[in-house]
Scaffold this motif. Structure first.
Motif, PDB file in Angstrom:
ATOM      1  N   ARG A   1       0.867  -1.182   0.000  1.00  0.00           N
ATOM      2  CA  ARG A   1       0.000   0.000   0.000  1.00  0.00           C
ATOM      3  C   ARG A   1       0.898   1.225   0.000  1.00  0.00           C
ATOM      4  NH1 ARG A   1      -5.478   0.282   1.274  1.00  0.00           N
ATOM      5  NH2 ARG A   1      -5.618  -1.868   1.927  1.00  0.00           N
TER       6      ARG A   1
ATOM      7  N   ARG B   1      -3.220   3.459  -2.290  1.00  0.00           N
ATOM      8  CA  ARG B   1      -3.438   2.572  -3.433  1.00  0.00           C
ATOM      9  C   ARG B   1      -2.739   1.240  -3.204  1.00  0.00           C
ATOM     10  NH1 ARG B   1      -1.412   7.045  -7.509  1.00  0.00           N
ATOM     11  NH2 ARG B   1       0.296   6.632  -6.085  1.00  0.00           N
ATOM     12  N   LYS B   2      -3.336   0.180  -3.760  1.00  0.00           N
ATOM     13  CA  LYS B   2      -2.767  -1.158  -3.612  1.00  0.00           C
ATOM     14  C   LYS B   2      -1.934  -1.511  -4.838  1.00  0.00           C
ATOM     15  CE  LYS B   2      -6.568  -2.785  -0.773  1.00  0.00           C
ATOM     16  NZ  LYS B   2      -7.708  -3.681  -0.682  1.00  0.00           N
ATOM     17  N   TRP B   3      -0.798  -2.148  -4.591  1.00  0.00           N
ATOM     18  CA  TRP B   3       0.095  -2.634  -5.631  1.00  0.00           C
ATOM     19  C   TRP B   3       0.296  -4.125  -5.394  1.00  0.00           C
ATOM     20  CZ3 TRP B   3       2.641   0.851  -9.076  1.00  0.00           C
ATOM     21  CH2 TRP B   3       2.362   2.205  -8.828  1.00  0.00           C
TER      22      TRP B   3
ATOM     23  N   GLN C   1      -0.717  -2.290 -10.809  1.00  0.00           N
ATOM     24  CA  GLN C   1      -1.464  -1.247 -10.122  1.00  0.00           C
ATOM     25  C   GLN C   1      -2.874  -1.303 -10.698  1.00  0.00           C
ATOM     26  OE1 GLN C   1      -3.273   1.770  -9.819  1.00  0.00           O
ATOM     27  NE2 GLN C   1      -2.943   1.147  -7.707  1.00  0.00           N
ATOM     28  N   PRO C   2      -3.762  -2.079 -10.067  1.00  0.00           N
ATOM     29  CA  PRO C   2      -5.088  -2.333 -10.663  1.00  0.00           C
ATOM     30  C   PRO C   2      -5.933  -1.090 -10.885  1.00  0.00           C
ATOM     31  CG  PRO C   2      -4.651  -3.826  -8.813  1.00  0.00           C
ATOM     32  CD  PRO C   2      -3.566  -2.804  -8.827  1.00  0.00           C
ATOM     33  N   GLU C   3      -5.871  -0.112  -9.983  1.00  0.00           N
ATOM     34  CA  GLU C   3      -6.732   1.072 -10.106  1.00  0.00           C
ATOM     35  C   GLU C   3      -6.411   1.872 -11.365  1.00  0.00           C
ATOM     36  OE1 GLU C   3      -6.504   3.339  -6.510  1.00  0.00           O
ATOM     37  OE2 GLU C   3      -6.921   1.581  -5.270  1.00  0.00           O
ATOM     38  N   GLN C   4      -5.132   1.990 -11.704  1.00  0.00           N
ATOM     39  CA  GLN C   4      -4.739   2.750 -12.892  1.00  0.00           C
ATOM     40  C   GLN C   4      -4.612   1.855 -14.120  1.00  0.00           C
ATOM     41  OE1 GLN C   4      -1.184   4.822 -11.694  1.00  0.00           O
ATOM     42  NE2 GLN C   4      -2.319   6.325 -10.501  1.00  0.00           N
TER      43      GLN C   4
END
Length: 199
Positions: free
Chosen positions: A98, A103-105, A131-134
């Motif tokens: 984190r 954000r989670k990596w 990096q799932p969010e981006q």
């Protein structure tokens, strides 16, 4: 006068004793079968660094930040520690990190190792940083992650993808807390053109 000698055990007591004996034998048999079915640990690994002092199977390690919040986890089906070099080696490791923004990596590879200070994670073989969010993913052969400064890097050829775009280079650096990334050395990219609107 006729003397009657008492019998040591009556037939009813013999039946109870027989039943008890059958139950004891059955219990011992079930215990032996259950122990035989229990999964035995894998072989003790050997390594150039020497014989391990311990190994763990089905492990999740969690690190906490200064505020006591979990910010890193490492999962592996098998961890091995060698005392000569104080390194932990992992099979099929998956790390979740984190960053400062929350954000989670996800970091993974075929093999991994944690250095003596437990600050440097090295992943080899199909190493990935996600990096799932981006929606971006880095693929390389050897990936390093230094947790003290949130620095991930690779000195081997790396491919960075985001959706349909991809860029390839000989070296990759990312600082996840500051949201900076850099590819260098023979950089090549593929950026598909968006489809034109038909009117």
């Amino acid at each position: 006068m006729k003397r009657v000698m008492p019998t040591f055990l009556s037939s009813r007591k013999w039946a109870r004793l027989g039943l008890l004996l059958v139950l004891v034998v059955l219990g011992i048999g079930l215990a032996i079968v259950e122990q035989r079915d229990a999964s035995s640990p894998g072989p003790v690994p050997s390594d150039d660094a020497g014989e391990p002092d311990y190994y763990l199977e089905g492990v999740t390690m969690t690190r906490f930040n200064a505020q006591g919040i979990p910010h890193q986890t490492l999962e592996s089906p098998r961890l091995v520690h060698t005392p000569v070099d104080d390194i932990i080696r992992a099979d099929s490791p998956t790390a979740k990190v984190r960053d400062d923004a929350g954000r989670k990596w996800d970091i993974s590879g075929d093999k991994g190792s944690l250095g003596p200070q437990r600050d440097l994670l090295t992943l080899t073989g199909n190493a990935q940083l996600l990096q799932p969010e981006q929606g971006w993913r880095l693929d390389t052969d050897v990936l390093y992650y230094q947790s003290s400064d949130g620095h991930a890097w690779s000195d081997t050829e790396a491919v960075l993808r985001q959706h349909e775009q991809r860029v390839r280079g000989n070296r990759f650096d990312a600082w996840i807390d500051t949201d900076q990334a850099r590819l260098s050395g023979d950089v090549r990219g593929h950026h598909p053109q968006p489809a034109e609107d038909e009117s």
